[in-house]
Enzyme design. Structure first.
Site, mmCIF file in Angstrom:
data_model
loop_
_atom_site.group_PDB
_atom_site.id
_atom_site.type_symbol
_atom_site.label_atom_id
_atom_site.label_comp_id
_atom_site.label_asym_id
_atom_site.label_seq_id
_atom_site.Cartn_x
_atom_site.Cartn_y
_atom_site.Cartn_z
ATOM 1 N N ARG A 185 0.808 -1.234 0.000
ATOM 2 C CA ARG A 185 0.000 0.000 0.000
ATOM 3 C C ARG A 185 0.840 1.283 0.000
ATOM 4 O O ARG A 185 0.297 2.374 -0.091
ATOM 5 C CB ARG A 185 -0.965 -0.011 1.184
ATOM 6 C CG ARG A 185 -2.181 -0.883 0.936
ATOM 7 C CD ARG A 185 -3.007 -1.057 2.190
ATOM 8 N NE ARG A 185 -2.387 -2.001 3.121
ATOM 9 C CZ ARG A 185 -2.771 -2.169 4.375
ATOM 10 N NH1 ARG A 185 -3.751 -1.436 4.868
ATOM 11 N NH2 ARG A 185 -2.166 -3.050 5.147
ATOM 12 N N ASP A 190 7.809 -1.424 11.002
ATOM 13 C CA ASP A 190 6.957 -0.340 10.507
ATOM 14 C C ASP A 190 6.152 0.310 11.629
ATOM 15 O O ASP A 190 5.141 0.961 11.387
ATOM 16 C CB ASP A 190 6.035 -0.835 9.386
ATOM 17 C CG ASP A 190 5.136 -1.972 9.823
ATOM 18 O OD1 ASP A 190 5.241 -2.424 10.985
ATOM 19 O OD2 ASP A 190 4.315 -2.436 9.001
ATOM 20 N N GLU A 197 -7.540 -12.006 15.182
ATOM 21 C CA GLU A 197 -7.388 -11.105 14.031
ATOM 22 C C GLU A 197 -8.762 -10.696 13.513
ATOM 23 O O GLU A 197 -9.726 -11.465 13.587
ATOM 24 C CB GLU A 197 -6.590 -11.797 12.924
ATOM 25 C CG GLU A 197 -5.142 -12.034 13.294
ATOM 26 C CD GLU A 197 -4.436 -10.751 13.729
ATOM 27 O OE1 GLU A 197 -4.328 -9.817 12.931
ATOM 28 O OE2 GLU A 197 -4.018 -10.689 14.907
ATOM 29 N N TYR A 251 30.866 33.301 -6.644
ATOM 30 C CA TYR A 251 31.152 31.892 -6.403
ATOM 31 C C TYR A 251 32.541 31.799 -5.802
ATOM 32 O O TYR A 251 33.520 32.239 -6.401
ATOM 33 C CB TYR A 251 31.089 31.059 -7.696
ATOM 34 C CG TYR A 251 31.552 29.647 -7.429
ATOM 35 C CD1 TYR A 251 30.814 28.828 -6.562
ATOM 36 C CD2 TYR A 251 32.729 29.146 -7.953
ATOM 37 C CE1 TYR A 251 31.247 27.551 -6.246
ATOM 38 C CE2 TYR A 251 33.169 27.862 -7.639
ATOM 39 C CZ TYR A 251 32.430 27.077 -6.784
ATOM 40 O OH TYR A 251 32.858 25.818 -6.458
ATOM 41 N N ASN A 292 37.657 41.761 1.114
ATOM 42 C CA ASN A 292 36.386 42.148 0.511
ATOM 43 C C ASN A 292 36.279 41.530 -0.880
ATOM 44 O O ASN A 292 37.121 41.779 -1.735
ATOM 45 C CB ASN A 292 36.318 43.677 0.419
ATOM 46 C CG ASN A 292 34.899 44.137 0.141
ATOM 47 O OD1 ASN A 292 34.225 43.572 -0.709
ATOM 48 N ND2 ASN A 292 34.455 45.149 0.865
HETATM 49 C C1 UD1 Z 1 -0.420 -7.626 13.003
HETATM 50 C C2 UD1 Z 1 -1.021 -8.441 14.143
HETATM 51 C C3 UD1 Z 1 -2.267 -7.737 14.680
HETATM 52 C C4 UD1 Z 1 -1.867 -6.341 15.153
HETATM 53 C C5 UD1 Z 1 -1.214 -5.576 14.025
HETATM 54 C C6 UD1 Z 1 -0.671 -4.270 14.556
HETATM 55 C C7 UD1 Z 1 -0.588 -10.772 13.627
HETATM 56 C C8 UD1 Z 1 -1.117 -12.029 13.077
HETATM 57 N N1 UD1 Z 1 -1.398 -9.753 13.627
HETATM 58 O O1 UD1 Z 1 -1.351 -7.603 11.959
HETATM 59 O O2 UD1 Z 1 -2.814 -8.461 15.753
HETATM 60 O O3 UD1 Z 1 -3.039 -5.654 15.595
HETATM 61 O O4 UD1 Z 1 -0.120 -6.326 13.489
HETATM 62 O O5 UD1 Z 1 -0.152 -3.487 13.511
HETATM 63 O O6 UD1 Z 1 0.554 -10.728 14.051
HETATM 64 N N2 UD1 Z 1 5.919 -9.407 8.581
HETATM 65 C C9 UD1 Z 1 7.005 -10.162 8.230
HETATM 66 N N3 UD1 Z 1 6.807 -11.389 7.682
HETATM 67 C C10 UD1 Z 1 5.568 -11.894 7.482
HETATM 68 C C11 UD1 Z 1 4.465 -11.087 7.843
HETATM 69 C C12 UD1 Z 1 4.666 -9.868 8.400
HETATM 70 O O7 UD1 Z 1 8.152 -9.749 8.417
HETATM 71 O O8 UD1 Z 1 5.480 -13.028 6.972
HETATM 72 C C13 UD1 Z 1 6.150 -8.076 9.181
HETATM 73 C C14 UD1 Z 1 5.629 -6.963 8.313
HETATM 74 O O9 UD1 Z 1 6.634 -6.506 7.441
HETATM 75 C C15 UD1 Z 1 5.269 -5.924 9.346
HETATM 76 C C16 UD1 Z 1 4.849 -6.734 10.552
HETATM 77 O O10 UD1 Z 1 5.428 -8.001 10.375
HETATM 78 O O11 UD1 Z 1 6.369 -5.147 9.711
HETATM 79 C C17 UD1 Z 1 3.342 -6.825 10.697
HETATM 80 O O12 UD1 Z 1 2.801 -7.519 9.629
HETATM 81 P P1 UD1 Z 1 1.391 -7.185 9.016
HETATM 82 O O13 UD1 Z 1 1.115 -8.091 7.884
HETATM 83 O O14 UD1 Z 1 1.302 -5.725 8.743
HETATM 84 O O15 UD1 Z 1 0.437 -7.581 10.222
HETATM 85 P P2 UD1 Z 1 -1.042 -7.128 10.450
HETATM 86 O O16 UD1 Z 1 -1.918 -7.893 9.562
HETATM 87 O O17 UD1 Z 1 -1.126 -5.670 10.376
HETATM 88 CA CA CA Z 2 0.227 -3.963 9.617
#
Ligand code: UD1
Ligand code: CA
Length: 471
Positions: free
Chosen positions: A15, A120, A170, A382, A393
């Site tokens: 996104r 993030d 979730e 310059y 000066n």
């Molecule tokens: C996750 C949480 C949710 C919480 C939310 C807060 C889970 C299942 N859910 O959801 O409860 O409210 O964060 O923002 O944990 N990432 C990886 N590898 C993966 C998946 C994700 O490194 O395979 C990293 C992403 O880059 C990101 C973070 O984990 O930095 C969160 O992943 P994201 O997919 O955004 O989780 P949410 O669905 O938002």
């Molecule tokens: Ca997220």
């Protein structure tokens, strides 16, 4: 106790609609992931694991080496070599992501803890993390939750009648009733390394998204008969994850406002806190004044009684006391002495070192130039690759001709030299003390002390000259 921190940063960030991996997008001038790494290292641990996937090379390069491509200088705090990069080839969920780091985490004692952060979620604070770690010291699991009026998209915190944490559900797996819960999961948690290892090995992806959810460890801990601790905040910004540019922008504005308020609280006059951006670290004496639309970047030091006019950019610079930057001035990599006045519309580039009471006026550019006390370049010049004495000066329109198309050369100017307007000094060349250069001269030979240098065609007048007549 050993603390291992796992930072999740493998996701793509669809996104964001960008080629840059999400966690490399800058907040206050540095990538989000760097804010998180800095926060983790402020906890005093050296065991930081970065789970990377999308853009892994770029992220690694940022921490380890030259990263000019992304427009950032490489991270200086923690050394890249101290970070453990763990590759998650396929993004199969947050639980799967943490699992990738497990082989790097020794789980020997019940005291060994693992803290999970998100790359993030850049504004999480050291204080909260410490509080979370302390609050869950007696439990194998502690989660950081948030009360919010807008729980959409986030995991809901499900508690039993005695308010004990039961599970995290979730949104896509939640019942209508669970969706109305406004305590949500920040994603941040701390767990015992031994237990976490066990829970992760038992995770399944039997859920709406077909992912291995880290959040499932809560229900597992409860099933194992443990009490799960939690710590809560009402500060949405602190645990706000960034999924798109709007969220990033809102965090940026929040962060900048906090910084501006901190300036105001310590006596800085900020004309408009919504119109100053600080992308780096600044230090300052008393009575700093910052007018509107000012950007301060990198490492900047201001002395006492400094005034920054509207629309200035100041980057990696040191300014002495009583310095005035007039509007529209750009400072990059310069050292400026006391009582100097710079601008309006001046540009000081890296390697500029100005002594006390120097004056640089409008449309003057300096680069790799040392200027002695009280010297002036008031208009349109310059000044590059120069060593200039005191009391000099530099007239309007003077060009220090430092480049022969291949190499750069230095111009040396002694004390009390006067350079008439529209002169060209062709480097390498030296003007000794007290030299006077006639306006419009091209100077390409050394000028001995106290000499007048005239390097222009002699004027001749033609009497009785008739102007052409239109035919
Ligand atoms: C996750 C949480 C949710 C919480 C939310 C807060 C889970 C299942 N859910 O959801 O409860 O409210 O964060 O923002 O944990 N990432 C990886 N590898 C993966 C998946 C994700 O490194 O395979 C990293 C992403 O880059 C990101 C973070 O984990 O930095 C969160 O992943 P994201 O997919 O955004 O989780 P949410 O669905 O938002
Ligand atoms: Ca997220």
């Amino acid at each position: 106790m050993r603390l291992d921190v796992v930072i999740l940063a493998a996701g793509k960030g669809t996104r964001m609609n960008s080629n840059l991996p999400k966690v490399m997008h800058a907040l206050a001038g540095k990538p989000m992931i760097e804010h998180v790494v800095d926060c983790a290292s402020s906890l005093g641990t050296e065991h930081i694991h970065l789970v990377v996937g999308h853009g892994a090379d770029l992220i690694k390069t940022h921490f380890i080496g030259d990263d000019s491509a992304a427009g950032y200088t490489s991270h200086e705090g923690i050394k890249g070599g101290d970070l453990n990069f763990v590759i998650q080839e396929e993004q199969l969920g947050t639980g799967h992501a943490v699992k990738q780091a497990i082989p790097s985490i020794p789980a020997r004692s019940v005291e060994d803890r693992v803290l999970v952060l998100y790359g993030d979620v850049p504004l999480v604070s050291k204080d909260s993390l410490q509080e979370l770690i302390e609050a869950s010291a007696m439990s194998p699991l502690g989660v950081f939750t948030l009360f919010t009026q807008n729980p959409e998209g986030l995991g809901r915190i499900v508690r039993d009648e005695s308010h004990q944490l039961k599970a995290i559900v979730e949104e896509r797996d939640a019942t209508e009733e669970q969706k109305s819960i406004n305590e949500v999961n920040s994603g941040i948690l701390v767990a015992s390394a031994i237990e976490l290892k066990d829970w992760l090995s038992r995770l399944s992806n039997d859920n709406a998204q077909g992912e291995y959810y880290l959040t499932d460890v809560v229900a597992m801990a409860v099933a194992d008969g443990h009490l799960v601790e939690s710590m809560t905040t009402g500060d949405e910004y602190e645990v706000q994850g960034v999924n798109d540019k709007l969220q990033l922008c809102m965090l940026e504005r929040h962060f900048q406002m906090i910084q501006a308020q901190a300036l105001l609280a310590t006596g800085v006059t900020v004309m408009d806190p919504t119109r100053v951006d600080i992308r780096g670290d600044i230090s300052y004496g008393r009575d700093l004044t910052i007018d509107v639309n000012v950007v301060i970047e990198g490492q900047v030091k201001f002395g006492n009684n400094v005034s920054i006019g509207a629309n200035c950019i100041v980057k990696d610079a040191t300014l002495g006391d009583d310095v005035t930057l007039l509007p529209g001035t750009i400072i990059d990599g310069a050292v400026i002495g006391n009582a100097a006045s710079i601008g309006p519309y001046a540009r000081l580039r890296p390697g500029t070192v100005l002594a006390d009471s120097v004056k640089i006026g409008n449309f003057v550019e300096t680069k790799k130039t040392v200027m002695g006390k009280g010297s002036k370049a008031n208009h349109l010049a310059y000044v590059g690759d120069a060593v200039i004495g005191a009391g000099v000066n530099i007239g309007a329109g003077t060009i220090f001709c430092n480049y022969d198309g291949v190499n750069k050369h230095t111009t040396t100017v002694g004390d009390d030299v006067f350079i008439g307007s529209n002169s060209v000094l062709v480097a390498p060349v030296e003007l000794e003390t007290g030299v006077f250069v006639a306006a419009g001269s091209v100077v390409n030979l050394p000028v001995p002390s106290e000499n007048l240098a005239v390097g222009r065609a002699k004027q001749r007048n033609i009497p009785g000259w008739k102007r052409p007549i239109k035919k």
